[in-house]
Design a protein around this motif. Structure first.
Motif, PDB file in Angstrom:
ATOM      1  N   LEU A  12      98.640 -60.198  73.962  1.00  0.00           N
ATOM      2  CA  LEU A  12      99.237 -58.876  74.237  1.00  0.00           C
ATOM      3  C   LEU A  12      99.936 -58.333  73.001  1.00  0.00           C
ATOM      4  O   LEU A  12     100.507 -57.249  73.031  1.00  0.00           O
ATOM      5  N   ASN A  13      99.925 -59.109  71.911  1.00  0.00           N
ATOM      6  CA  ASN A  13     100.683 -58.711  70.727  1.00  0.00           C
ATOM      7  C   ASN A  13      99.738 -58.338  69.586  1.00  0.00           C
ATOM      8  O   ASN A  13      99.250 -59.213  68.870  1.00  0.00           O
ATOM      9  N   TYR A  14      99.467 -57.035  69.446  1.00  0.00           N
ATOM     10  CA  TYR A  14      98.586 -56.569  68.367  1.00  0.00           C
ATOM     11  C   TYR A  14      98.841 -55.087  68.109  1.00  0.00           C
ATOM     12  O   TYR A  14      99.388 -54.375  68.950  1.00  0.00           O
ATOM     13  N   HIS A  48      95.628 -48.774  68.944  1.00  0.00           N
ATOM     14  CA  HIS A  48      95.921 -49.556  70.144  1.00  0.00           C
ATOM     15  C   HIS A  48      97.092 -50.482  69.862  1.00  0.00           C
ATOM     16  O   HIS A  48      97.050 -51.267  68.918  1.00  0.00           O
ATOM     17  N   GLY A  52      99.449 -53.390  71.516  1.00  0.00           N
ATOM     18  CA  GLY A  52      99.638 -54.337  72.616  1.00  0.00           C
ATOM     19  C   GLY A  52     101.057 -54.263  73.142  1.00  0.00           C
ATOM     20  O   GLY A  52     101.999 -53.994  72.386  1.00  0.00           O
ATOM     21  N   ALA A  53     101.223 -54.543  74.429  1.00  0.00           N
ATOM     22  CA  ALA A  53     102.504 -54.322  75.100  1.00  0.00           C
ATOM     23  C   ALA A  53     103.659 -55.097  74.471  1.00  0.00           C
ATOM     24  O   ALA A  53     104.786 -54.621  74.469  1.00  0.00           O
ATOM     25  N   GLY A 103     106.040 -52.289  75.160  1.00  0.00           N
ATOM     26  CA  GLY A 103     105.643 -52.307  76.569  1.00  0.00           C
ATOM     27  C   GLY A 103     106.840 -52.421  77.493  1.00  0.00           C
ATOM     28  O   GLY A 103     106.938 -51.729  78.505  1.00  0.00           O
ATOM     29  N   THR A 153      93.662 -46.404  83.213  1.00  0.00           N
ATOM     30  CA  THR A 153      94.342 -45.760  82.097  1.00  0.00           C
ATOM     31  C   THR A 153      94.946 -44.454  82.591  1.00  0.00           C
ATOM     32  O   THR A 153      94.263 -43.656  83.236  1.00  0.00           O
ATOM     33  N   ARG A 179      99.463 -53.043  79.753  1.00  0.00           N
ATOM     34  CA  ARG A 179      98.799 -53.949  78.814  1.00  0.00           C
ATOM     35  C   ARG A 179      98.807 -53.392  77.393  1.00  0.00           C
ATOM     36  O   ARG A 179      98.950 -54.120  76.413  1.00  0.00           O
ATOM     37  N   GLU A 180      98.637 -52.069  77.303  1.00  0.00           N
ATOM     38  CA  GLU A 180      98.432 -51.478  75.975  1.00  0.00           C
ATOM     39  C   GLU A 180      98.832 -50.012  75.982  1.00  0.00           C
ATOM     40  O   GLU A 180      98.696 -49.326  76.995  1.00  0.00           O
ATOM     41  N   ILE A 183      97.975 -46.474  73.870  1.00  0.00           N
ATOM     42  CA  ILE A 183      96.985 -45.919  72.932  1.00  0.00           C
ATOM     43  C   ILE A 183      97.505 -44.587  72.404  1.00  0.00           C
ATOM     44  O   ILE A 183      97.897 -43.714  73.184  1.00  0.00           O
TER      45      ILE A 183
END
Lengths: 154, 284
Positions: free
Chosen positions: B57-59, B68, B70-71, B110, B143, B165-166, B168
């Protein structure tokens, strides 16, 4: 829950309640009382320690979240009886009066220099926003960080 | 302050986390809001699932012409991301304005937006960016837009058992000027009012403008009346002032010991002017 962590190079393996805050582990389990508990609401920064190289407030983290982490507290800075350059700079510049905020101030100050070895005065003050001092009025603390930065550059 | 007892799980996978959340556990990310609330007994979850333990989840990455996040990317990771600094500087500027260094090291994008504090910084930028939010449950993923995501104070479009989750966001090229301006509450760093602006100018006229506002009301919102007033204008200082005057139109402004509703409305206008002028000055 059983957790393993390293504090100042020493390994700890301990069964802890999930609700045990990291600061209570440091002070009451590991006996490292140099890290101070001030406001307990993540505002004052007295409880700042380094977790995997990042300054965090140990009053606002559960010990279980630090499972596997490498922690450095104020006790871990001096080596063989010699003060860390940041501690030395706080001493030389009189960056403290009562000393309550000092361990957190020093840990946060070290974070500033990790990320920016020659910060401007503005950057130093921005980097210390999470730490409150009720004695010095901050000027001597800022001077200490400047002195440490200058010393590290030599 | 000791919290109530709870069970803690650091799941090995997102699926395991979603399975636990479906059976009533609550997600824990950086904990910068949740843990203080637990100490004050404003929250007393019986079971916490630590999402920060999930590396997937880390990106922060670029894909398909969008960015994008990650949360569990921390505020510091957003603030210091070279990719975001170049392609979405509004988000790095906003992340750098959150709380203090220690909070930014732990707090996550997140966690912040899912908490939906009406005085949080990110939501202003994410409204101005028309961000999209990927919500994942045990069985499905959907989404939603920023307009749909922020519902009310501490209330989002997340359903029980779902996690964010993400996030954007679009890529802003050098022709888009952006800025986030806030009046911070001095103790907590939260925004009494915060305004995020994105502006493009074509042939001397404003061709695109987005304004996101936080701190003023029950949720962050896009000030569409102000946007419409500025679109197609030169933009002179008078045009900017006239548009900014509409920023709080139709909004029920918060009032608390830090700022009355009238003062908050005034601050919203002032910070909209500052955000627009700074954004315009940053157009390459």
């Amino acid at each position: 829950m059983n957790i393993n962590l390293t504090i100042n190079g020493k390994s700890y393996s301990q069964d802890v309640e999930p609700r045990l805050l990291l600061i209570h582990f440091l002070r009451d389990v590991a006996g490292l009382t140099g890290t101070h508990m001030g406001c307990e609401t993540s505002l004052c920064g007295a409880c700042t320690v380094e977790l995997n190289g990042k300054a965090i407030k140990s009053c606002s983290m559960f010990t279980v979240q630090a499972n596997g982490a490498d922690i450095v507290t104020i006790e871990g800075l001096a080596t063989n009886g010699r003060l860390d350059p940041m501690q030395e700079a706080f001493w030389n510049e009189h960056g403290l009066q009562c000393g309550f905020c000092t361990p957190g101030m020093i840990m946060a100050s070290k974070q500033i220099l990790y990320r920016n070895p020659s910060p401007t005065e503005d950057e130093i003050r921005h980097g210390l926003e999470g730490n409150v001092c009720r004695c010095t009025g901050y000027q001597h603390i800022v001077n200490a960080v400047k002195a440490a930065a200058a010393g590290a550059g030599k | 302050m000791i919290t109530q007892k709870f069970e803690y799980t650091a799941p090995k996978s997102l699926d395991e986390a979603l399975h636990l959340l479906a059976s009533g556990a609550k997600p824990l990310a950086g904990g910068m809001s949740l843990i203080p609330m637990m100490k004050l007994r404003l929250a007393a979850p019986e079971h916490l699932v630590d999402l920060r333990a999930l590396k997937d989840l880390n990106y922060i990455r670029e894909a398909g012409g969008q960015l994008h996040i990650g949360a569990t990317a921390s505020h510091y990771e957003v603030e210091s991301s070279a990719l975001l600094r170049q392609k979405c500087p509004l988000l790095t500027e906003t992340a750098a304005a959150i709380g203090d260094v220690q909070v930014r090291n732990m707090g996550t994008i997140g966690g912040s937006v899912a908490h939906a504090d009406p005085a949080a910084d990110y939501p202003a930028a994410l409204q101005a960016l028309e961000a999209k939010f990927v919500l994942k449950g045990a069985k499905s993923e959907r989404t939603v837009s920023a307009a749909e995501f922020f519902v009310d104070t501490f209330t989002t479009a997340l359903e029980p058992g779902e996690i964010l989750r993400e996030v954007i966001v679009p890529i802003d090229d050098a022709r888009t000027g952006t800025s986030y301006q806030k009046m911070a509450q001095p103790a907590s760093g939260f925004a009494i009012v915060g305004v995020a602006a994105r502006v493009r100018v074509n042939a001397g006229k404003v061709s695109f403008v987005r304004i996101g506002v936080t701190g003023l009301s029950n949720r962050a919102y896009r000030a569409t009346a102000a946007e419409k007033a500025l679109e197609g204008k030169t933009p002179s200082p008078a045009d900017i002032q006239a548009a900014a005057a509409l920023v709080a139109q139709g909004v029920d402004a918060n009032s608390d010991l830090h700022a009355s509703s009238d003062y908050r409305r005034h601050l919203a206008v002032v910070h909209t002017v500052r955000a627009l002028k700074t954004a315009l000055s940053r157009i390459a």
